[in-house]
Design an enzyme around this catalytic site. Sequence first.
Site, PDB file in Angstrom:
ATOM      1  N   CYS A 117     -37.476  28.818   8.037  1.00 47.01           N
ATOM      2  CA  CYS A 117     -38.600  27.600   7.995  1.00 47.01           C
ATOM      3  C   CYS A 117     -39.159  27.887   6.552  1.00 47.01           C
ATOM      4  O   CYS A 117     -39.568  27.150   5.718  1.00 47.01           O
ATOM      5  CB  CYS A 117     -39.690  27.963   9.149  1.00 47.01           C
ATOM      6  SG  CYS A 117     -41.259  26.834   9.020  1.00 47.01           S
ATOM      7  N   CYS A 118     -39.558  29.127   5.884  1.00 52.94           N
ATOM      8  CA  CYS A 118     -40.063  29.462   4.441  1.00 52.94           C
ATOM      9  C   CYS A 118     -39.417  28.923   3.693  1.00 52.94           C
ATOM     10  O   CYS A 118     -40.066  28.615   2.333  1.00 52.94           O
ATOM     11  CB  CYS A 118     -40.098  31.136   4.790  1.00 52.94           C
ATOM     12  SG  CYS A 118     -41.475  31.882   5.656  1.00 52.94           S
ATOM     13  N   CYS A 202     -47.996  31.425  11.834  1.00 60.10           N
ATOM     14  CA  CYS A 202     -47.757  32.465  11.118  1.00 60.10           C
ATOM     15  C   CYS A 202     -49.035  33.574  10.936  1.00 60.10           C
ATOM     16  O   CYS A 202     -49.364  34.365  10.071  1.00 60.10           O
ATOM     17  CB  CYS A 202     -46.644  31.690  10.830  1.00 60.10           C
ATOM     18  SG  CYS A 202     -45.458  31.227  11.108  1.00 60.10           S
ATOM     19  N   CYS A 229     -42.336  35.645   2.096  1.00 57.18           N
ATOM     20  CA  CYS A 229     -42.251  34.497   2.818  1.00 57.18           C
ATOM     21  C   CYS A 229     -40.625  33.822   1.820  1.00 57.18           C
ATOM     22  O   CYS A 229     -39.787  33.214   2.227  1.00 57.18           O
ATOM     23  CB  CYS A 229     -42.919  32.810   2.094  1.00 57.18           C
ATOM     24  SG  CYS A 229     -43.211  33.017   1.276  1.00 57.18           S
TER      25      CYS A 229
END
Length: 235
Positions: A117-118, A202, A229
């Site tokens: 996702c990051c 998060c 991240c």
Amino acid sequence: MSSQSIIPQASAISFDQRVDEIAKQVAIYHSQGKRIFASSSFQPQSVVLLDIISRVDKNIPVYFLDTNYHFPETIEFRDQLAKKLGLNIIDLKSKIPVEKQVDENGEPLHVHHHDRCCHINKVEPLEDILKENDVWINGIRKGQSAVRAQMQKEEQAKHGVTKYHPILDWDSKMVFQYINERKLPLHSLIAKGYFSVGCLPCTAKADPTKPLWSDDRSGRWAGKTKTECGLHTSL
């Protein structure tokens, strides 16, 4: 909540010389014909670097990685600072629509695949900007993580870009002292118990039993081993 109430015991610090040194370094980059940009997450402590940029060179573009998962308060803070500081803020988004950022079970990637996702929401969009520039200014600090504690003020990034970390050696007390002296606004989530603010899914509140400056990343990926991240480890 005011920055003064956060740091009642902080000693007075003069920051003019530090800002002058940053201005001189930016001037050197300009004299070398370097193309410069900055990035900011607009979390609570981002205001320091952004204010310094506004004092040094308002024309430096500041990229904001809009992941579609930010707290509404962060977007409000971004807009507030853009107006107050007169910065050239540019939003960056992933080329993959958020509704397609799902795993094989149809769940959003942030549920079980944090790194992926990051990567698609932060690393990939910013890498495109690196390809077009020579110097990347960002506000990471040594106290934020073990990884960042090992970094230097200037480092090499991908695509031949120089990463410049002008406030690398500042601790959180210095950050809030600067905010107080400059009468800068605070991210509204500080008053609600947050200290380091990333994406909403998060980010948790800071540990209330610890001073705000004892853990600069308190609440990020709470309960996980993840601390970065990927922007500052893979670019």
